[in-house]
Design a protein around this motif. Sequence first.
Motif, mmCIF file in Angstrom:
data_model
loop_
_atom_site.group_PDB
_atom_site.id
_atom_site.type_symbol
_atom_site.label_atom_id
_atom_site.label_comp_id
_atom_site.label_asym_id
_atom_site.label_seq_id
_atom_site.Cartn_x
_atom_site.Cartn_y
_atom_site.Cartn_z
ATOM 1 N N THR A 13 0.826 -1.207 0.000
ATOM 2 C CA THR A 13 0.000 0.000 0.000
ATOM 3 C C THR A 13 0.864 1.263 0.000
ATOM 4 N N CYS A 14 0.224 2.355 -0.415
ATOM 5 C CA CYS A 14 0.849 3.679 -0.447
ATOM 6 C C CYS A 14 1.288 4.046 0.984
ATOM 7 N N ASP A 15 2.416 4.742 1.130
ATOM 8 C CA ASP A 15 2.875 5.134 2.473
ATOM 9 C C ASP A 15 2.044 6.276 3.065
ATOM 10 N N LEU A 16 1.217 6.927 2.238
ATOM 11 C CA LEU A 16 0.436 8.073 2.735
ATOM 12 C C LEU A 16 -1.051 7.755 2.896
ATOM 13 N N CYS A 17 -1.534 6.688 2.237
ATOM 14 C CA CYS A 17 -2.948 6.323 2.348
ATOM 15 C C CYS A 17 -3.096 4.805 2.169
ATOM 16 N N PRO A 18 -4.288 4.249 2.382
ATOM 17 C CA PRO A 18 -4.396 2.776 2.307
ATOM 18 C C PRO A 18 -4.513 2.195 0.903
ATOM 19 N N LYS A 19 -4.458 3.013 -0.104
ATOM 20 C CA LYS A 19 -4.608 2.508 -1.493
ATOM 21 C C LYS A 19 -3.354 1.734 -1.938
ATOM 22 N N PRO A 20 -3.513 0.824 -2.929
ATOM 23 C CA PRO A 20 -2.328 0.096 -3.414
ATOM 24 C C PRO A 20 -1.339 1.057 -4.086
ATOM 25 N N THR A 21 -0.057 0.761 -3.889
ATOM 26 C CA THR A 21 0.965 1.657 -4.437
ATOM 27 C C THR A 21 1.225 1.370 -5.912
ATOM 28 N N ASN A 26 12.293 7.682 -5.561
ATOM 29 C CA ASN A 26 13.630 7.151 -5.272
ATOM 30 C C ASN A 26 14.399 8.029 -4.297
ATOM 31 N N ASN A 27 14.206 9.330 -4.358
ATOM 32 C CA ASN A 27 14.941 10.226 -3.466
ATOM 33 C C ASN A 27 14.492 10.098 -2.025
ATOM 34 N N CYS A 28 13.166 9.969 -1.830
ATOM 35 C CA CYS A 28 12.636 9.921 -0.458
ATOM 36 C C CYS A 28 12.351 8.491 -0.003
ATOM 37 N N GLN A 29 12.445 7.522 -0.922
ATOM 38 C CA GLN A 29 12.181 6.107 -0.608
ATOM 39 C C GLN A 29 10.785 5.919 -0.025
ATOM 40 N N VAL A 30 9.778 6.496 -0.687
ATOM 41 C CA VAL A 30 8.392 6.288 -0.239
ATOM 42 C C VAL A 30 7.572 5.684 -1.370
ATOM 43 N N SER A 31 6.653 4.784 -0.983
ATOM 44 C CA SER A 31 5.720 4.183 -1.945
ATOM 45 C C SER A 31 4.517 5.111 -2.031
ATOM 46 N N CYS A 36 -1.422 10.309 -4.490
ATOM 47 C CA CYS A 36 -0.563 10.909 -3.455
ATOM 48 C C CYS A 36 0.758 11.460 -3.996
ATOM 49 N N VAL A 37 1.042 11.214 -5.283
ATOM 50 C CA VAL A 37 2.299 11.714 -5.850
ATOM 51 C C VAL A 37 2.381 13.235 -5.678
ATOM 52 N N SER A 38 1.300 13.942 -6.069
ATOM 53 C CA SER A 38 1.335 15.412 -6.002
ATOM 54 C C SER A 38 1.394 15.883 -4.547
ATOM 55 N N PHE A 44 7.377 18.335 0.018
ATOM 56 C CA PHE A 44 8.831 18.588 -0.031
ATOM 57 C C PHE A 44 9.152 19.346 -1.330
ATOM 58 N N LYS A 45 8.614 20.535 -1.423
ATOM 59 C CA LYS A 45 8.702 21.338 -2.649
ATOM 60 C C LYS A 45 10.134 21.628 -3.083
ATOM 61 N N SER A 46 11.003 21.920 -2.077
ATOM 62 C CA SER A 46 12.340 22.393 -2.441
ATOM 63 C C SER A 46 13.247 21.252 -2.916
ATOM 64 N N GLN A 47 12.749 20.022 -2.831
ATOM 65 C CA GLN A 47 13.627 18.904 -3.180
ATOM 66 C C GLN A 47 13.303 18.311 -4.535
ATOM 67 N N ILE A 48 14.307 17.579 -5.044
ATOM 68 C CA ILE A 48 14.095 16.887 -6.329
ATOM 69 C C ILE A 48 13.447 15.543 -5.996
ATOM 70 N N HIS A 49 12.432 15.130 -6.757
ATOM 71 C CA HIS A 49 11.760 13.838 -6.521
ATOM 72 C C HIS A 49 11.833 13.003 -7.783
ATOM 73 N N ASP A 50 12.546 11.886 -7.664
ATOM 74 C CA ASP A 50 12.673 10.983 -8.808
ATOM 75 C C ASP A 50 11.542 9.954 -8.700
ATOM 76 N N ILE A 51 10.363 10.314 -9.260
ATOM 77 C CA ILE A 51 9.192 9.428 -9.165
ATOM 78 C C ILE A 51 9.234 8.436 -10.319
ATOM 79 N N VAL A 52 9.212 7.129 -9.953
ATOM 80 C CA VAL A 52 9.268 6.064 -10.989
ATOM 81 C C VAL A 52 8.137 5.075 -10.728
ATOM 82 N N HIS A 53 7.886 4.173 -11.706
ATOM 83 C CA HIS A 53 6.907 3.120 -11.468
ATOM 84 C C HIS A 53 7.470 2.227 -10.359
ATOM 85 N N PHE A 54 6.557 1.708 -9.513
ATOM 86 C CA PHE A 54 7.006 0.953 -8.331
ATOM 87 C C PHE A 54 7.987 -0.172 -8.708
ATOM 88 N N THR A 55 7.751 -0.810 -9.854
ATOM 89 C CA THR A 55 8.607 -1.947 -10.271
ATOM 90 C C THR A 55 10.020 -1.482 -10.656
#
Length: 198
Positions: A13-21, A26-31, A36-38, A44-55
């Motif tokens: 599940t997503c680290d912020l809500c109960p939905k499947p991730t 990659n930068n913050c290591q969160v599912s 919840c991506v946005s 964490f606006k000031s940071q770079i976020h490398d968002i990738v598919h979970f796999t």
Amino acid sequence: MATPTSWAQEVITCDLCPKPTQQFCNNCQVSLCVDCVSKHVDKFKSQIHDIVHFTNRKIQPVFPECKVHSNQRCMAHCQKCDVHGCLRCILSSHNTHNFTEIHMYFEMKKNEIGSENHKIESIIVPKYKQKIENLASKISTSTAKFDELEKEAEKHRKLWHQEVDNIFNKLNSLIKSTRFKISTIQDKKFYSSYDAYC
Ligand SMILES: [Zn+2]
Ligand SMILES: [Zn+2]
Ligand SMILES: [Zn+2]
Ligand SMILES: [Zn+2]
């Protein structure tokens, strides 16, 4: 093959809500789920976020959040104040201090812990093993000595019992023989006076 129930249990599940991730930062290591991506990027606006598919996620260390500036990740370690700091810290309160890059700092700490562990395993553990072995051998020596003392005491107890028996046996036979002698004398006296009287 996975049954529908076990499949359901394996869903991450997503680290912020109960939905499947579905996504991963990659930068913050969160599912994260799609919704919840946005939320995560906004937080964490000031940071770079490398968002990738979970796999396609990459497992890597995540640096701690700044204790002074919320939602900022620490980037360096201040050598003067011995604290981690984010970019804002580096540019403000610590701007005249020397910094170590945070991943270099963790690498140094890892090496320090590694060498401490090595010291413990190679010097301290064998030293204490030796002390324990010495103590065990001292205990077994003193146990053997006590066993010997107990045997010795038992031997002396038997000898003294025998000696006391001998003394009392002699005393008894002395009493018996004296008693016999006296009663013989008395008997003789009794019969001789009886004869004289009759
Ligand atoms: Zn979510
Ligand atoms: Zn992120
Ligand atoms: Zn900061
Ligand atoms: Zn500082």
